[in-house]
Write a protein that holds these residues in place. Sequence first.
Motif, PDB file in Angstrom:
ATOM      1  N   LEU A 210      43.442  40.788  53.320  1.00 16.78           N
ATOM      2  CA  LEU A 210      42.419  41.216  52.454  1.00 16.78           C
ATOM      3  C   LEU A 210      41.502  42.356  52.439  1.00 16.78           C
ATOM      4  O   LEU A 210      41.795  43.744  51.556  1.00 16.78           O
ATOM      5  N   LEU A 211      41.255  43.295  53.415  1.00 14.59           N
ATOM      6  CA  LEU A 211      40.342  44.145  53.816  1.00 14.59           C
ATOM      7  C   LEU A 211      41.668  45.115  53.725  1.00 14.59           C
ATOM      8  O   LEU A 211      41.689  46.417  54.110  1.00 14.59           O
ATOM      9  N   THR A 212      43.250  44.818  54.313  1.00 14.04           N
ATOM     10  CA  THR A 212      44.135  45.780  54.522  1.00 14.04           C
ATOM     11  C   THR A 212      45.031  46.045  53.380  1.00 14.04           C
ATOM     12  O   THR A 212      44.573  47.081  52.733  1.00 14.04           O
ATOM     13  N   LEU A 213      44.990  44.653  52.360  1.00 12.77           N
ATOM     14  CA  LEU A 213      45.731  45.080  51.165  1.00 12.77           C
ATOM     15  C   LEU A 213      44.246  46.379  50.461  1.00 12.77           C
ATOM     16  O   LEU A 213      44.612  47.196  49.520  1.00 12.77           O
ATOM     17  N   SER A 214      43.035  45.984  50.419  1.00 14.91           N
ATOM     18  CA  SER A 214      42.278  46.985  49.549  1.00 14.91           C
ATOM     19  C   SER A 214      41.809  48.168  50.444  1.00 14.91           C
ATOM     20  O   SER A 214      41.619  49.737  50.171  1.00 14.91           O
ATOM     21  N   LEU A 215      42.642  48.922  51.551  1.00 19.32           N
ATOM     22  CA  LEU A 215      42.881  50.455  51.887  1.00 19.32           C
ATOM     23  C   LEU A 215      44.142  50.779  51.131  1.00 19.32           C
ATOM     24  O   LEU A 215      44.462  52.159  51.675  1.00 19.32           O
TER      25      LEU A 215
ATOM     26  N   THR B 267      36.195  41.658  48.022  1.00 18.48           N
ATOM     27  CA  THR B 267      35.453  43.089  49.236  1.00 18.48           C
ATOM     28  C   THR B 267      35.856  44.001  47.976  1.00 18.48           C
ATOM     29  O   THR B 267      37.086  44.472  47.442  1.00 18.48           O
ATOM     30  N   PRO B 268      35.031  45.084  48.662  1.00 15.47           N
ATOM     31  CA  PRO B 268      35.053  46.351  47.644  1.00 15.47           C
ATOM     32  C   PRO B 268      36.059  47.191  47.639  1.00 15.47           C
ATOM     33  O   PRO B 268      36.688  46.953  49.201  1.00 15.47           O
ATOM     34  N   VAL B 269      36.723  47.377  47.367  1.00 17.06           N
ATOM     35  CA  VAL B 269      37.881  48.676  47.156  1.00 17.06           C
ATOM     36  C   VAL B 269      36.815  49.932  47.122  1.00 17.06           C
ATOM     37  O   VAL B 269      36.430  50.530  45.888  1.00 17.06           O
ATOM     38  N   TYR B 270      37.386  51.176  47.689  1.00 17.07           N
ATOM     39  CA  TYR B 270      36.766  52.406  47.721  1.00 17.07           C
ATOM     40  C   TYR B 270      38.114  53.131  48.003  1.00 17.07           C
ATOM     41  O   TYR B 270      38.707  53.481  48.618  1.00 17.07           O
ATOM     42  N   GLN B 271      38.297  54.467  47.108  1.00 17.75           N
ATOM     43  CA  GLN B 271      39.214  55.589  47.172  1.00 17.75           C
ATOM     44  C   GLN B 271      38.755  56.719  48.252  1.00 17.75           C
ATOM     45  O   GLN B 271      38.453  57.544  48.276  1.00 17.75           O
ATOM     46  N   ILE B 272      39.695  55.616  49.478  1.00 16.73           N
ATOM     47  CA  ILE B 272      39.212  56.499  50.936  1.00 16.73           C
ATOM     48  C   ILE B 272      40.541  56.422  51.837  1.00 16.73           C
ATOM     49  O   ILE B 272      40.655  57.335  52.949  1.00 16.73           O
ATOM     50  N   SER B 273      41.403  56.144  51.253  1.00 15.46           N
ATOM     51  CA  SER B 273      42.943  56.500  51.598  1.00 15.46           C
ATOM     52  C   SER B 273      43.868  57.641  50.579  1.00 15.46           C
ATOM     53  O   SER B 273      44.108  57.569  49.675  1.00 15.46           O
TER      54      SER B 273
END
Length: 238
Positions: free
Chosen positions: A37-42, A141-147
Amino acid sequence: REMKNRISEDFNAQQLSLARHAASTLENHFRTLKSELLTLSLSPSIQYVETVSWKNRMKISLSTVRDLSVFRITLISGDGRRTFVMNANQAVFIEEAAQTTLPPYFDWCRDPANKNQVYVTQVKQGIVENSEEGLVMEMATPVYQISPDEAHPVPTQRFSGVLIFSLDAGNLAEKVVSPIRSGKTGYAWVIDQSGTFLYHLEGKFVGENAFEIRQVAEPRISFKKNNFLQKEKMLQGQ
């Protein structure tokens, strides 16, 4: 007497070993789900909801977690007005969502203090794969525009949505413990933190409260000691 005690102790030790192995397997599965889940959010495809590529990225992730009973991946936009869904059959839906339909954990995910964290819901009755009734658990999980990517070389760092895995908790529990057999009559079962059966050899028990359904099924038998052990030991993590 000594022989009987030794046999009883050995048998109980074996049962405990089986139970601990099953518990460890479930814990490992949840660790894998959280990691995926965290990997997908990145992924930039998810963070910027890039046309076409977000579908392909969800498809790749779903193929990884499908065996762990995930039947749907959902992305809710940061303003809560759009929902992007891929179900177990890899069908895609894009819906306009009113604020009132947002899940209760949306605000939790929007809180910057919970960045990179995973919210796990309690198990509830719901609709799982193929429109069947089952026990649903959600991980968000939250998604942020960080990538950064080619289209977005400078990430905005803004909150852009909530990513959700929906899983069939009963199916996951069944996969892990249904093969466990001990002797002619021994079998395994799983309860959640509220005492609800997630899996039981007798299907009518699944989804029911462990402290109530047994007494209904066998009113002539006292389950006082059973209930004490479950409430005072099992539900306390002992």
